[in-house]
Every structure is written in C-alpha cells, then in structure tokens.
Design a protein around this motif. Sequence first.
Motif, short mmCIF file in Angstrom:
data_model
loop_
_atom_site.label_atom_id
_atom_site.label_comp_id
_atom_site.label_asym_id
_atom_site.label_seq_id
_atom_site.Cartn_x
_atom_site.Cartn_y
_atom_site.Cartn_z
N UNK A 102 87.71 57.00 -1.03
CA UNK A 102 87.98 58.45 -1.08
C UNK A 102 88.17 58.90 -2.52
N UNK A 103 88.91 58.11 -3.31
CA UNK A 103 89.17 58.49 -4.70
C UNK A 103 87.88 58.58 -5.49
N UNK A 104 87.00 57.60 -5.30
CA UNK A 104 85.73 57.59 -6.02
C UNK A 104 84.88 58.81 -5.62
N UNK A 105 84.83 59.08 -4.32
CA UNK A 105 84.02 60.21 -3.86
C UNK A 105 84.61 61.55 -4.31
N UNK A 106 85.96 61.67 -4.23
CA UNK A 106 86.57 62.95 -4.66
C UNK A 106 86.30 63.17 -6.14
N UNK A 107 86.51 62.14 -6.96
CA UNK A 107 86.34 62.36 -8.40
C UNK A 107 84.90 62.70 -8.76
N UNK A 108 83.94 62.23 -7.94
CA UNK A 108 82.56 62.54 -8.31
C UNK A 108 82.24 64.04 -8.15
N UNK A 109 82.96 64.76 -7.28
CA UNK A 109 82.73 66.23 -7.33
C UNK A 109 83.82 66.94 -8.13
N UNK A 110 85.01 66.36 -8.15
CA UNK A 110 86.12 66.94 -8.91
C UNK A 110 85.75 67.03 -10.40
N UNK A 111 85.10 65.96 -10.87
CA UNK A 111 84.72 65.90 -12.28
C UNK A 111 83.67 66.97 -12.62
N UNK A 112 82.80 67.27 -11.66
CA UNK A 112 81.79 68.30 -11.91
C UNK A 112 82.47 69.67 -12.04
N UNK A 113 83.42 69.96 -11.12
CA UNK A 113 84.12 71.25 -11.19
C UNK A 113 85.00 71.30 -12.45
#
Length: 453
Positions: A102-113
Amino acid sequence: MKEPAIRGHWSGRWAFVVATAGSAVGLGNIWKFPYMAGTNGGSAFVLVYLLCVIAIGLPLMMTEIMLGRRAQRNPVDGMAHLSAESHASRLWMGVGYLGIAAGILILSFYSVVAGWVLDYTVRAATNDFAAITATQAQAQFSAMIGNPQELLLWHTIFLFLTMLVVARGVTAGLERANKIMMPTLVTILLILLGYSLAVGEVSRSLAFMFRADFSKITPAAILSAMGHAFFTLSLGMGAVMVYGSYLQRHISIARATFYVVVADTAIALVAGITIFAIGFANQLEPAAGPGLIFQTLPIAFGHMPGGRVFATLFFVLVGFAAWTSSISLVEPAVAWLIERRKLSRARAALIIGGLIWVIGIAVLLSFNVWSEVKLLGFNIFDLLDKLTTNIMLPLGGLLMAIFAVWVMRAAHVKEELGLNERHYRYWRFATRFIAPAAIILVFLNLLGWLPGV
Ligand code: PFF
C-alpha cells in the motif's frame, strides 16, 4: 525468538509525536480534506469526519502503535513475531506485506501530486497568478498535467528528496526532517490564517464548515468521511506501526496518540477555514473538487494584496506537509529490506525509490498520453487512489484490530497500552466492535450491497 539487530529509536516522546503528526498531516489535510468537505456539503461531512476520527481513528492509531512497539520490528517481521508470541498462524505476516504494498502504491501517485505542488510553488514565487482569470487558471493547470516531461521532472525531484531523508535513518533523517518542517508548517499555517482573517470571509467559511445541516448527511458523505479518516491519520498500512516500533517502552501510547490526532484534526480544520475564507472573499465556489487548491486558490491569490508572497508560503506549506508524509510511506518497506534482507539503508531506499519512480511514471502518463487507458473503468491514477484508500488501508486496519483483540493475549495488550481500566475498556469496545463494523460497512458499500448509497 531472536532479537533483531540494533535499530534506530526516537530520541523521546516529542520526536515520536512530531514524526507521527508529520506522517498524518499531508496532502490529505490540505488538498483532499478541503475539497472533499467542499463537494460533500461542508458541515455535514466535517461532523461525520470528526466522529469517525474520535470513534475509529483514535483507538485504531493506539492499536497500530501498540503492535509496532511490542514487536520492535518492521511490520512484516513484527506481525510474525507477535503471532508467534500468541501461538497464532504466521499468515498474519500478510498484514505487513499488505502495508508495504500500500505504501509503495500510495507514494507512486502521492509523489506525482506533490510534484504539482513543487511546480506551483515556483509559479507562485515567479508571480504567475497575478490577476489570473478562471479560464487562465484552468488552462495553466491543464497545461501542466498535459505535459509528461514537466510532471516527470517534479515527480523525480520530490521522490529524490523523500529518499534522501529516509536514507539518513531514524534520528538523523526522519526525526530531524520532521523537527524542522513541522514547526515551520504550523507557523506558515498560522500566518495564512491571520492573512485570511484580515482579507478573507472567515465568518462565511466558518458557517460553511460548522453550521450543522443534517439534511446533507447522506450515506455517501458518511462513507467518504470514514475512508478519509483512515487516509489522513495514515492508518492501516504499517507506517504508524513502524514509527511505533522506534518508540521506547516507557512512553504513554494513549497520550502520544491524543496529541497526534488533535494536531492532525486541528491542521485540517484550520487549513479548511483558511482556504474557504480566501475563496469566498473572491466569490469562488467551494465545490471545485480536486482542482480546489490548484485552480481556485491561484485566482484568489492573484487578486489579493500580497498574493504572491502568501501564495508562495501556501505551496511551501503543502510541500512540507507532503514531504513529512511521504517519508513514512516508504519507511515500512525500507525497514523490512534492512532488517530482513540485511541491505544498507541507502541501498534499500534506492531500490524502493526506484520502484516507486517507475510506477509513478505510469501514473503521470495517465493524465496525458495514457488518459484513455482504463483498468476496471478507472484511469491509473484513480485506480491506485481508490484501491489503496478505499480497500487496502481499511482492510489493513480491520485485520490489525481483529489481531489485537481476538488473537493477542489481553495481558500483553494491557501491558503495552498501559491504560486505566475504564480507558482500556473503551479502547477494547471500539476496537472489537465499532471499528470493524464501520470498516465492513465501507466494504459493503463498495461492493454496491448497500441500497441507496
Ligand atoms: N496521512 C497522509 C495525508 O493525510 O496526506 C497520507 C498517508 C501517509 C497515508 C502515510 C498513509 C500513510 F501511511
């Protein structure tokens, strides 16, 4: 069971509180919460959100910290250790893997925003919003998300900054970054609140957020408020668990949790009041959706005295909030690679960062080149957001709650929580019944089994 190799620890209670508050306070508070309140009828959403934070968020955060501190290990090995201690199945390790994923997947869109935030910080500083019209603001935002190179540049910079902190370790990296950024963030927020009191429509903003209008409390608002309570408190994915594993034994979990939850909630409310006050003063709509801070606020700042300075401060604030959250999103994975695979911290950060960078590229392309690519009816960005926020985090939280009250020995839990009898009973009731029932309700809604939602 063998004790793990020497691990880092927070220097004290405040270090833990500040770091966990740093994890909790993020894009969820300043970007998501105001626009969700704006599109879900304001006060109705705020009221339900507050109830969820108290009834579900508070006990679940205590649970997650308790699990981490008792285990003194990363979430995967920690769950394995705790299940061995309770003579339960090792399959509970899966909760740790679920969190890492979950952390890896969240950061992959969180980092874009967060990359958009960096981009907007530069725009604000270079006076790009001066006298901007609504059409221009919209065009500016569309041009940014339509440009993959620009998105890639900022996504790369943000992720690099995140990994830089993580690579330096618990005290020199995580703790230090939080101790610098969190007080700065609070100071900037108070300056902006003062600014909105001076030039904004604070009374309209307060009425919008707090005048209870029960007719607006729909099942959909209730469910989105509940999902958001998880996201904003960083619950259900092992971030709080791994932070709890760096906490010394003598520190009270209940008190630390209380401070974190109060800080997270207060910052979300003050951010909401400030943003709506500035918006209302410029006759802007609160229901603008995800574009609220990127399309609506620049119009407001562009027409206000001192707009350039305050807009820049605002985006620096959002950037700091995102940064202190993103480091907690990767820490479970990094701690696992260090403790299980015996990698150095720098190498672990490089591997996890590289993986997130690649997934992030797919996310940023979903705004332009791949905008037509749909999986299960969603584009890649929406799919990852929904999958993690609505499914993985509540599922992780549900499993942790079940584990704490049904699998672990009550004596162990009691010893770790250190609560008096009355508080312990409240925690147990909330963890055993309220939180699981609420989470299951969210799932039934997702599956479309709840009529009228
Ligand atoms: N709590 C963060 C926010 O509100 O932006 C997001 C988040 C961070 C979620 C860490 C989950 C997590 F583990």
